[in-house]
Write a protein that holds these residues in place. Structure first.
Motif, PDB file in Angstrom:
ATOM      1  N   ALA A 249       9.568   4.499   5.638  1.00  0.00           N
ATOM      2  CA  ALA A 249       9.134   5.485   6.260  1.00  0.00           C
ATOM      3  C   ALA A 249       7.526   6.038   6.232  1.00  0.00           C
ATOM      4  N   PHE A 250       7.302   5.757   4.893  1.00  0.00           N
ATOM      5  CA  PHE A 250       5.846   6.189   4.670  1.00  0.00           C
ATOM      6  C   PHE A 250       4.895   5.094   5.122  1.00  0.00           C
ATOM      7  N   ASP A 251       5.113   3.912   5.119  1.00  0.00           N
ATOM      8  CA  ASP A 251       4.737   2.917   5.783  1.00  0.00           C
ATOM      9  C   ASP A 251       4.242   2.929   7.378  1.00  0.00           C
ATOM     10  N   LYS A 252       5.560   3.385   7.909  1.00  0.00           N
ATOM     11  CA  LYS A 252       5.479   3.804   9.385  1.00  0.00           C
ATOM     12  C   LYS A 252       4.514   4.941   9.555  1.00  0.00           C
ATOM     13  N   ALA A 253       4.555   6.094   8.887  1.00  0.00           N
ATOM     14  CA  ALA A 253       3.713   7.246   8.920  1.00  0.00           C
ATOM     15  C   ALA A 253       2.240   7.013   8.820  1.00  0.00           C
ATOM     16  N   LEU A 254       2.185   6.164   7.792  1.00  0.00           N
ATOM     17  CA  LEU A 254       0.585   5.491   7.743  1.00  0.00           C
ATOM     18  C   LEU A 254       0.135   4.816   9.046  1.00  0.00           C
ATOM     19  N   VAL A 255       0.939   3.980   9.460  1.00  0.00           N
ATOM     20  CA  VAL A 255       0.487   3.240  10.939  1.00  0.00           C
ATOM     21  C   VAL A 255       0.366   4.398  11.931  1.00  0.00           C
ATOM     22  N   LEU A 256       1.309   5.365  11.970  1.00  0.00           N
ATOM     23  CA  LEU A 256       1.089   6.075  13.174  1.00  0.00           C
ATOM     24  C   LEU A 256      -0.177   7.194  12.935  1.00  0.00           C
ATOM     25  N   HIS A 257      -0.706   7.264  11.847  1.00  0.00           N
ATOM     26  CA  HIS A 257      -1.811   8.298  11.712  1.00  0.00           C
ATOM     27  C   HIS A 257      -2.974   7.390  11.703  1.00  0.00           C
ATOM     28  N   ALA A 258      -3.074   6.077  11.712  1.00  0.00           N
ATOM     29  CA  ALA A 258      -4.253   5.416  11.408  1.00  0.00           C
ATOM     30  C   ALA A 258      -5.583   5.544  12.171  1.00  0.00           C
ATOM     31  N   ASP A 259      -5.336   5.788  13.535  1.00  0.00           N
ATOM     32  CA  ASP A 259      -6.698   5.932  14.168  1.00  0.00           C
ATOM     33  C   ASP A 259      -6.293   6.675  15.486  1.00  0.00           C
ATOM     34  N   HIS A 260      -7.275   7.402  16.197  1.00  0.00           N
ATOM     35  CA  HIS A 260      -6.785   8.091  17.284  1.00  0.00           C
ATOM     36  C   HIS A 260      -8.168   8.420  18.224  1.00  0.00           C
ATOM     37  N   GLU A 261      -8.681   7.565  18.832  1.00  0.00           N
ATOM     38  CA  GLU A 261      -9.714   7.436  19.549  1.00  0.00           C
ATOM     39  C   GLU A 261     -10.795   8.550  18.924  1.00  0.00           C
ATOM     40  N   LEU A 262     -11.498   9.395  19.750  1.00  0.00           N
ATOM     41  CA  LEU A 262     -12.540  10.359  19.124  1.00  0.00           C
ATOM     42  C   LEU A 262     -12.094  11.645  18.870  1.00  0.00           C
TER      43      LEU A 262
ATOM     44  N   TYR B 233       0.890  -1.293  -0.023  1.00  0.00           N
ATOM     45  CA  TYR B 233       0.121   0.012  -0.002  1.00  0.00           C
ATOM     46  C   TYR B 233       0.983   1.219   0.166  1.00  0.00           C
ATOM     47  N   ALA B 234       1.952   1.230   0.916  1.00  0.00           N
ATOM     48  CA  ALA B 234       2.740   2.528   1.116  1.00  0.00           C
ATOM     49  C   ALA B 234       3.586   2.645  -0.243  1.00  0.00           C
ATOM     50  N   ALA B 235       4.145   1.736  -0.842  1.00  0.00           N
ATOM     51  CA  ALA B 235       4.727   1.789  -1.976  1.00  0.00           C
ATOM     52  C   ALA B 235       3.906   2.269  -3.353  1.00  0.00           C
ATOM     53  N   ASN B 236       2.798   1.440  -3.213  1.00  0.00           N
ATOM     54  CA  ASN B 236       1.920   1.957  -4.257  1.00  0.00           C
ATOM     55  C   ASN B 236       1.642   3.580  -4.382  1.00  0.00           C
ATOM     56  N   PHE B 237       1.360   3.971  -3.198  1.00  0.00           N
ATOM     57  CA  PHE B 237       0.998   5.581  -3.337  1.00  0.00           C
ATOM     58  C   PHE B 237       2.336   6.315  -3.605  1.00  0.00           C
ATOM     59  N   LEU B 238       3.528   5.951  -3.298  1.00  0.00           N
ATOM     60  CA  LEU B 238       4.784   6.703  -3.594  1.00  0.00           C
ATOM     61  C   LEU B 238       4.986   6.673  -5.248  1.00  0.00           C
ATOM     62  N   TYR B 239       4.352   5.269  -5.607  1.00  0.00           N
ATOM     63  CA  TYR B 239       4.844   4.885  -7.006  1.00  0.00           C
ATOM     64  C   TYR B 239       3.710   5.682  -7.927  1.00  0.00           C
ATOM     65  N   MET B 240       2.678   5.750  -7.378  1.00  0.00           N
ATOM     66  CA  MET B 240       1.473   6.455  -8.443  1.00  0.00           C
ATOM     67  C   MET B 240       1.689   7.903  -8.349  1.00  0.00           C
ATOM     68  N   LEU B 241       2.378   8.519  -7.329  1.00  0.00           N
ATOM     69  CA  LEU B 241       2.730   9.833  -7.182  1.00  0.00           C
ATOM     70  C   LEU B 241       3.812  10.285  -8.011  1.00  0.00           C
TER      71      LEU B 241
END
Ligand SMILES: CC(=O)SCCNC(=O)CCNC(=O)[C@H](O)C(C)(C)COP(=O)(O)OP(=O)(O)OC[C@H]1O[C@@H](n2cnc3c(N)ncnc32)[C@H](O)[C@@H]1OP(=O)(O)O
Ligand SMILES: O=C([O-])CC(=O)C(=O)O
Length: 371
Positions: A172-185, A152-160
């Protein structure tokens, strides 16, 4: 009836997806540090949707489903060419494009569990295609078709960029995606839940959430951080720039948080990545400026950086246009939004709080000629 400004501290729902307790963030009971260091974004998406980590075959199936659903209707792509794309913010374009996806999904109004789960997959799969296509079309380039062999992460950078990204960029991008995925309410997730609690469809919930994420007090802060870094320009200018802002009681973007008091646990991962990636690009100044800003703001205001602060220099180092930072946040957070929407549907009750009335007392209608 008395109100609480900004609903601070109000517990508005139950959720088994993510929690913030004593400044520790967990997704379904897994510490964010553990997930950031070990899990792929696709595993996290599965975790948020199913409330457990996937086995090999389950992960493979999810990856296949995401790959199968990445293409977006030609009408949606063609629509990017119907307005002055260079003058439109990508979050505005994304909000409309996601709404358009609902027009082309025959199951948009199907509220069965199966159809809703499939809508979550479709949204997760199509957001990267929309964001990267928008970014290319506005440069006069054709969208790049997603590749089924990339994650998923590689595809985003590739399509960009149209080029296969380096391993360190994908990591790095994959980790950033993990970190932003959810955050309670958070504000956008709450928006999504309020919307679908009327039993509106998932596209409506995600469109509403995108609108809430766009604002600079929420997801829009990451773009503003990069704007600030660019305005400052060099480490030598940091002190006077920040001091002037603090003296004028202006907010420093990327600092402060409604829930965390002693710091956002995601920030340290992004700080580490920022150090590594800016050095790799030979542009350590962005990291050094960020560190100096952190010292000043934390020193004087006791406000630690939030997730949006170091993500700015991370995305900049990945050669991503600055106004795409918030759409990227949406690409990750759509996993959390859809998880919360599914959770809301599973045990729904209309969300309808009260307002403390502060207007005039009872008045009597006066005909217009007598006013
Ligand atoms: C993914 C995310 O959404 S993370 C947050 C992203 N947003 C930002 O980075 C924008 C900058 N930060 C902020 O505006 C806020 O800290 C928010 C919106 C995140 C949280 O807001 P709230 O909980 O409502 O705090 P509020 O805005 O009331 O601030 C409390 C006090 O701290 C100050 N403060 C809060 N954040 C900042 C900041 N970034 N810079 C300077 N001062 C700040 C306020 O001015 C206020 O001071 P006062 O009591 O003297 O008036
Ligand atoms: O929780 C919040 O208020 C904002 C936030 O950090 C996020 O959405 O990631």
């Amino acid at each position: 009836m008395t109100s609480t400004r900004g609903l601070e501290g109000v517990v508005a729902t139950q959720s088994a997806i993510s929690s913030i307790i004593d400044d520790t963030l967990t997704y379904v009971g897994y510490d964010i540090d553990d997930l950031a260091n070990n899990a792929s974004f696709e595993e996290v998406v599965y975790l948020l949707w199913h409330k457990r980590l996937p086995k090999h075959d389950e992960l493979a199936e999810l990856k296949q489903q995401l790959a199968d659903n990445m293409a977006v209707p030609a009408e949606v792509l063609a629509h990017f060419k119907t307005y002055d794309i260079k003058s439109v913010h990508p979050m505005t374009a994304l909000r409309t494009a996601v709404s358009m996806l609902g027009l082309f999904d025959e199951a948009a109004e199907d509220m069965s569990d199966e159809a809703n789960y499939l809508k979550a997959i479709k949204l997760q799969a199509k957001l990267p295609t929309l964001v990267t296509a928008f970014a290319r079309v506005r440069k006069g380039e054709e969208p790049v078709q997603p590749r089924t062999d990339l994650n998923y992460a590689a595809n985003f950078l590739y399509m960009l960029s149209g080029k296969e990204p380096e391993a360190i960029e994908v990591e790095a991008f994959d980790k950033a995606l993990v970190l932003h995925a959810d955050h309670e309410l958070n504000a956008s997730t709450f928006t999504a839940r309020v919307c679908v609690a009327t039993l509106s469809d998932m596209y409506s919930g995600v469109v509403a959430a995108i609108g809430a994420l766009k604002g600079p007090l929420h997801g829009g802060a990451n773009e503003q951080v990069m704007k600030m870094l660019s305005e400052i320009g060099s480490v030598e200018n940091v002190e006077s720039y920040i001091q002037t802002k603090l003296d004028n009681k202006e907010k420093i973007m990327g600092f402060g948080h409604r829930v965390y008091r002693n710091g956002d646990p995601r920030a340290k991962h992004l700080r580490e990545m920022s150090e590594k990636l800016t050095a790799l690009r030979g542009e350590s100044k962005w990291y050094e400026m960020s560190v100096k800003i952190e010292e000043l703001v934390t020193g004087q205001k006791k406000l630690p950086p939030n997730v949006d602060f170091y993500s700015a220099s991370v995305y900049h180092s990945l050669n991503i246009d600055h106004d795409l930072f918030t759409p990227i946040f949406a690409v990750s957070r759509v996993s959390g939004w859809t998880a919360h929407i599914l959770e809301q549907y599973a045990d729904n009750r209309l969300i309808r709080p009260r307002a403390e009335y502060t207007g005039p007392g009872m008045q009597t209608y006066v005909p217009i000629d007598e006013r």
